[in-house]
Design an enzyme around this catalytic site. Sequence first.
Site, PDB file in Angstrom:
ATOM      1  N   HIS A 209       0.943  -1.337   0.127  1.00  0.00           N
ATOM      2  CA  HIS A 209       0.004   0.166  -0.599  1.00  0.00           C
ATOM      3  C   HIS A 209       0.730   1.154  -0.269  1.00  0.00           C
ATOM      4  CE1 HIS A 209      -3.660  -2.679   1.672  1.00  0.00           C
ATOM      5  NE2 HIS A 209      -3.541  -2.478  -0.330  1.00  0.00           N
TER       6      HIS A 209
ATOM      7  N   GLU B 214       1.602   3.593   2.998  1.00  0.00           N
ATOM      8  CA  GLU B 214       2.275   2.515   4.678  1.00  0.00           C
ATOM      9  C   GLU B 214       3.854   2.874   4.422  1.00  0.00           C
ATOM     10  OE1 GLU B 214      -0.538  -0.809   4.308  1.00  0.00           O
ATOM     11  OE2 GLU B 214      -1.531   0.592   4.582  1.00  0.00           O
TER      12      GLU B 214
ATOM     13  N   HIS C  95       2.542  -3.869   6.881  1.00  0.00           N
ATOM     14  CA  HIS C  95       1.360  -2.684   6.600  1.00  0.00           C
ATOM     15  C   HIS C  95       1.084  -1.794   7.730  1.00  0.00           C
ATOM     16  CE1 HIS C  95      -0.661  -4.359   2.883  1.00  0.00           C
ATOM     17  NE2 HIS C  95       0.041  -5.880   3.525  1.00  0.00           N
TER      18      HIS C  95
ATOM     19  N   GLU D 163       0.453  -5.280  11.083  1.00  0.00           N
ATOM     20  CA  GLU D 163       0.276  -3.833  11.031  1.00  0.00           C
ATOM     21  C   GLU D 163       1.171  -3.213  11.813  1.00  0.00           C
ATOM     22  OE1 GLU D 163      -1.922  -2.522   8.678  1.00  0.00           O
ATOM     23  OE2 GLU D 163      -3.594  -4.321   8.470  1.00  0.00           O
TER      24      GLU D 163
END
Length: 406
Positions: free
Chosen positions: A163, A166, A291, A360
């Site tokens: 992404h 990110e 991420h 994450e």
Amino acid sequence: MKSLLLTLLLSISFSVSAVVSNTTYFVHLKAKDAKTRSEIAKYIHIDQVIDDSVYSVVNENDLKELQKNFKKQIVESHVYIQASPGTLGDEIEFPRGDEKFHTHAEVVTVLNDLAKKYPNLTERFSLGTSLEGQEIPAIKITAVSSNRPNLFTPGILFLGAHHAREHLSTEVPLLLAKYLVENYHSNSEIKKLLDSREVYIAPMVNPDGAMYDIKGKKYKSWRKNRAVNTRGSFGVDLNRNYSFGWGTGGSSRNERSDVYMGPKPFSEPETLAVKAFIDAKPNIRILLTFHTFSELILYPWGGKNDGVGGRDQKVFEKMAKTMAKWNGYKPEQASDLYIASGDTCDWAYGAKNIFCFTFELSPKSMWRGGFYPGAKVIDRTFNVNIKPALYLLKHAGNPYGVLSEL
Ligand code: 0X9
Ligand code: ZN
């Protein structure tokens, strides 16, 4: 006359649909459970989940979808202006204060320099080429000689920046590459690991999106790659474009959506490059895809509510729980957050039997910077994730070994 009218109509409709606004909107919605979150995730990307609320920064298309489908649940929505310091201009550089983050060109330089300095431990290679023709840079790190190709050496793959916005997810695997080679001679644990493992690191899977996000030294909250869609919009969500369970929930067929799945599985050169690489490396047993944000450790399934079941379920749970002790993140099954199909880990595990985790990274919340927490978080985010990374490296030999550990 008829054809003139048709041409005129076509050109009008084309120019209307070609105008795509770049305005972003902050939204807060009520969503009482994972099922409701998964309904919402069919239309937008959920940035953050707190209790019975979800929060996101969305584009105009996605805001309209929310207003159409979840009107009653919207608590708040307003235009969102990303605070990003720095000057105007077209340079591909991070905004002022965030220069410590690496641009695509800088990632390439760092990896080239590492390969030059540590020729016996590294091999520079490309995972492939992005849609806009940029290299997807990668490095192989191992002390196992490539002159012994018949020897089975367990492999592990680290990926960053599927992404665009990110950016921290590029920094962590990049620092990991540096850390491994710089400590090989002085740290016996690392020596032992690199003497018996192949480590592959690709810190920027989506270079086009990532560089678009910082172009002009102003963050754009861009998520997807830069695919040219058919009706004037751009981008496919690379983490909805893998083939396993593609299009079965938590992704959109609407090209303008931030969770657009793409016209077909592996339609994008970036996801196809990851696939081709993994297909060619059957020794890869573990994958960690970085991420941001929320501080979570996620494992399959992501596209359905079931767990993977059996012994593998126990391996995922044990590994996630163990790593969570070191980085303080919350371990959970990906679909408990929300259902999303076509992500990296469902494919890696479902199609290739690879134990795959999504981290994450920091921060924990939107109010601590969300996708743009600033350069100050880089070192500490890397530091808390060294142990988890080395743990996965160790267990790439036999992931089931964790079941007999205390
Ligand atoms: O939605 C995603 O692609 C990931 N979150 S992010 O904020 N980095 O975009 C999470 C993917 C985890 N997978 C599922 N929930 N299925
Ligand atoms: Zn992401």
